[in-house]
Design an enzyme around this catalytic site. Structure first.
Site, mmCIF file in Angstrom:
data_model
loop_
_atom_site.group_PDB
_atom_site.id
_atom_site.type_symbol
_atom_site.label_atom_id
_atom_site.label_comp_id
_atom_site.label_asym_id
_atom_site.label_seq_id
_atom_site.Cartn_x
_atom_site.Cartn_y
_atom_site.Cartn_z
ATOM 1 N N GLY A 139 5.824 10.871 -0.079
ATOM 2 C CA GLY A 139 4.763 11.858 -0.148
ATOM 3 C C GLY A 139 4.005 11.964 -1.450
ATOM 4 O O GLY A 139 3.478 13.039 -1.771
ATOM 5 N N ASN A 159 1.129 10.551 -2.111
ATOM 6 C CA ASN A 159 -0.274 10.790 -1.729
ATOM 7 C C ASN A 159 -0.456 12.232 -1.288
ATOM 8 O O ASN A 159 -1.464 12.865 -1.627
ATOM 9 C CB ASN A 159 -0.699 9.823 -0.622
ATOM 10 C CG ASN A 159 -1.232 8.513 -1.179
ATOM 11 O OD1 ASN A 159 -2.348 8.449 -1.701
ATOM 12 N ND2 ASN A 159 -0.432 7.476 -1.090
ATOM 13 N N ARG A 186 3.764 5.290 11.951
ATOM 14 C CA ARG A 186 3.694 5.106 13.394
ATOM 15 C C ARG A 186 2.259 4.781 13.800
ATOM 16 O O ARG A 186 1.309 5.395 13.288
ATOM 17 C CB ARG A 186 4.148 6.365 14.136
ATOM 18 C CG ARG A 186 5.558 6.811 13.808
ATOM 19 C CD ARG A 186 6.591 5.771 14.160
ATOM 20 N NE ARG A 186 6.642 5.487 15.616
ATOM 21 C CZ ARG A 186 7.413 4.558 16.147
ATOM 22 N NH1 ARG A 186 8.138 3.774 15.355
ATOM 23 N NH2 ARG A 186 7.440 4.357 17.442
ATOM 24 N N LEU A 187 2.135 3.844 14.724
ATOM 25 C CA LEU A 187 0.809 3.510 15.234
ATOM 26 C C LEU A 187 0.349 4.597 16.204
ATOM 27 O O LEU A 187 1.106 5.016 17.081
ATOM 28 C CB LEU A 187 0.852 2.148 15.931
ATOM 29 C CG LEU A 187 1.135 0.973 14.994
ATOM 30 C CD1 LEU A 187 1.285 -0.323 15.785
ATOM 31 C CD2 LEU A 187 0.046 0.837 13.943
ATOM 32 N N LEU A 188 -0.876 5.084 16.028
ATOM 33 C CA LEU A 188 -1.415 6.148 16.873
ATOM 34 C C LEU A 188 -2.003 5.549 18.140
ATOM 35 O O LEU A 188 -2.550 4.458 18.145
ATOM 36 C CB LEU A 188 -2.503 6.927 16.122
ATOM 37 C CG LEU A 188 -2.145 7.485 14.741
ATOM 38 C CD1 LEU A 188 -3.305 8.317 14.224
ATOM 39 C CD2 LEU A 188 -0.857 8.279 14.774
ATOM 40 N N HIS A 198 -4.440 2.725 2.905
ATOM 41 C CA HIS A 198 -3.687 1.475 3.066
ATOM 42 C C HIS A 198 -3.614 0.769 1.715
ATOM 43 O O HIS A 198 -4.648 0.667 1.026
ATOM 44 C CB HIS A 198 -4.371 0.576 4.107
ATOM 45 C CG HIS A 198 -3.632 -0.693 4.378
ATOM 46 N ND1 HIS A 198 -2.425 -0.732 5.057
ATOM 47 C CD2 HIS A 198 -3.909 -1.974 4.051
ATOM 48 C CE1 HIS A 198 -2.007 -1.987 5.121
ATOM 49 N NE2 HIS A 198 -2.881 -2.751 4.518
ATOM 50 N N GLY A 215 -7.248 -0.089 16.462
ATOM 51 C CA GLY A 215 -6.656 -1.309 15.910
ATOM 52 C C GLY A 215 -5.641 -0.940 14.835
ATOM 53 O O GLY A 215 -5.359 0.243 14.629
HETATM 54 N N1 LIG Z 1 -4.029 3.356 15.752
HETATM 55 C C1 LIG Z 1 -3.689 3.275 14.446
HETATM 56 N N2 LIG Z 1 -2.572 3.856 14.012
HETATM 57 C C2 LIG Z 1 -2.230 3.766 12.687
HETATM 58 C C3 LIG Z 1 -3.048 3.056 11.784
HETATM 59 C C4 LIG Z 1 -4.242 2.464 12.280
HETATM 60 O O1 LIG Z 1 -5.029 1.852 11.517
HETATM 61 N N3 LIG Z 1 -4.519 2.582 13.611
HETATM 62 N N4 LIG Z 1 -2.666 2.941 10.442
HETATM 63 C C5 LIG Z 1 -1.246 3.132 10.243
HETATM 64 C C6 LIG Z 1 -0.735 3.019 8.847
HETATM 65 N N5 LIG Z 1 -0.249 1.654 8.733
HETATM 66 C C7 LIG Z 1 -0.821 0.897 7.757
HETATM 67 O O2 LIG Z 1 -1.670 1.398 6.956
HETATM 68 C C8 LIG Z 1 0.766 1.165 9.599
HETATM 69 C C9 LIG Z 1 1.902 1.955 9.820
HETATM 70 C C10 LIG Z 1 2.889 1.505 10.685
HETATM 71 C C11 LIG Z 1 2.772 0.294 11.332
HETATM 72 C C12 LIG Z 1 3.843 -0.147 12.288
HETATM 73 O O3 LIG Z 1 3.888 -1.293 12.706
HETATM 74 N N6 LIG Z 1 4.741 0.807 12.639
HETATM 75 C C13 LIG Z 1 5.848 0.518 13.582
HETATM 76 C C14 LIG Z 1 7.105 1.236 13.128
HETATM 77 C C15 LIG Z 1 7.445 0.840 11.721
HETATM 78 C C16 LIG Z 1 8.572 1.749 11.195
HETATM 79 O O4 LIG Z 1 8.937 2.726 11.884
HETATM 80 O O5 LIG Z 1 9.048 1.424 10.088
HETATM 81 C C17 LIG Z 1 5.512 1.063 14.954
HETATM 82 O O6 LIG Z 1 4.671 2.001 15.055
HETATM 83 O O7 LIG Z 1 6.137 0.559 15.897
HETATM 84 C C18 LIG Z 1 1.650 -0.507 11.114
HETATM 85 C C19 LIG Z 1 0.635 -0.063 10.237
HETATM 86 C C20 LIG Z 1 -0.771 4.419 10.845
HETATM 87 N N7 LIG Z 1 -1.094 4.383 12.254
HETATM 88 N N1 LIG Z 2 0.613 0.700 6.269
HETATM 89 C C1 LIG Z 2 0.715 2.013 5.729
HETATM 90 C C2 LIG Z 2 1.218 1.977 4.313
HETATM 91 O O1 LIG Z 2 1.819 1.002 3.881
HETATM 92 N N2 LIG Z 2 0.970 3.082 3.606
HETATM 93 C C3 LIG Z 2 1.421 3.179 2.234
HETATM 94 O O2 LIG Z 2 2.670 3.878 2.197
HETATM 95 C C4 LIG Z 2 2.792 4.457 0.890
HETATM 96 C C5 LIG Z 2 3.180 5.901 1.047
HETATM 97 O O3 LIG Z 2 3.522 6.401 -0.223
HETATM 98 P P1 LIG Z 2 3.683 7.996 -0.419
HETATM 99 O O4 LIG Z 2 4.620 8.467 0.676
HETATM 100 O O5 LIG Z 2 4.259 8.104 -1.792
HETATM 101 O O6 LIG Z 2 2.309 8.602 -0.295
HETATM 102 C C6 LIG Z 2 1.399 4.336 0.209
HETATM 103 O O7 LIG Z 2 1.398 3.261 -0.716
HETATM 104 C C7 LIG Z 2 0.489 4.016 1.372
HETATM 105 O O8 LIG Z 2 -0.649 3.250 0.997
#
Ligand SMILES: Nc1nc2c(c(=O)[nH]1)N[C@@H](CN(C=O)c1ccc(C(=O)N[C@@H](CCC(=O)O)C(=O)O)cc1)CN2
Ligand SMILES: NCC(=O)N[C@@H]1O[C@H](COP(=O)([O-])[O-])[C@@H](O)[C@H]1O
Length: 220
Positions: free
Chosen positions: A15, A17, A94-96, A112, A146
């Protein structure tokens, strides 16, 4: 209601950020208030940071849900219950699905730790280091269906040093994340962001000095 933009922060990790946003809201430099912090991870440091700041903090663990869509429905309900106007993903892992995207169209941001479109997904800093890039950085973007493909709002660049490790590079990038994420939220709160296709236009545009703020002089 205070009239300030109501933020819903989704976070899975430590946390920092979130803390940067908390601090900017607290000192009045960001015209917003955090209505709720939600984590999928019961051990997330972000929840403790929220509680210390007196901000409502909830864990909605994704594991009991049988589908991503059902999980997102629970998130939407919690965010709406708090009157959230902008959803801020701050290390949310988590992916939304369309369920959440459709509930907050054009109102979900993500940070990111790479210069998108390079190195989307997980472990971006490691990918950049292993690729041998000379510059890395971070990106604030609107979230779409995406993975890290949404329209880009702000970016900041950092140098990659010969002796960098994933940790040292991540730390350098994180410093810039803490600068550009609150700035991007501020621009949204001021109504200065306009999405046109793939582009995010800033009205009025950032002046050179302001742009330097979000792309600071390169440092070690
Ligand atoms: N629909 C979208 N959802 C999310 C996005 C996005 O651009 N579109 N950004 C992510 C943040 N992210 C990278 O910046 C990211 C986070 C998580 C994953 C991923 O593969 N998660 C896995 C679980 C991984 C884990 O639990 O350690 C999953 O969801 O199965 C990829 C990219 C946030 N959501
Ligand atoms: N793909 C998503 C991803 O990698 N996000 C990254 O997780 C970290 C969270 O740090 P924080 O919990 O200290 O803010 C940050 O570096 C953020 O860019």
């Amino acid at each position: 209601m205070s009239g300030k933009l109501r933020l819903g922060i989704l976070a899975s990790g430590g946390g920092t950020n979130l803390q940067a946003i908390i601090d900017r809201c607290a000192d009045g430099s960001l015209p917003a208030e955090i209505a709720v912090v939600i984590s999928n991870n019961p051990d997330a440091g972000a929840l403790e940071r929220a509680r210390k700041a007196g901000i409502p903090a909830r864990c909605i663990d994704h594991r009991p849900f049988t589908s991503r869509e059902d999980y997102d429905r629970a998130l939407v309900a919690a965010l709406r219950e708090s009157g959230v106007e902008l959803v801020v993903l701050a290390g949310f892992m988590r992916l939304l699905t369309e369920v959440l995207l459709d509930a907050f169209p054009g109102r979900i941001m993500n940070i990111h730790p790479a210069l998108l479109p390079a190195f989307p997904g997980l472990h971006a800093q490691k990918k950049a280091l292993e690729y041998g890039v000379r510059f890395a950085g971070c990106t604030v973007h609107f979230v779409d269906n995406g993975v890290d493909t949404g329209p880009i709002i702000l970016q900041a660049v950092v140098p990659v040093l010969q002796d960098d490790t994933e940790e040292t590079l991540s730390r350098r990038i994180l410093q810039q994340e803490h600068r550009i994420y609150p700035r991007a939220i501020e621009l949204f709160a001021q109504g200065r962001l306009r999405i046109e296709g793939r582009r995010v236009l800033i009205d009025p545009p950032l002046d050179p000095g302001e742009s330097a703020l979000v792309n600071p002089p390169l440092e070690g």
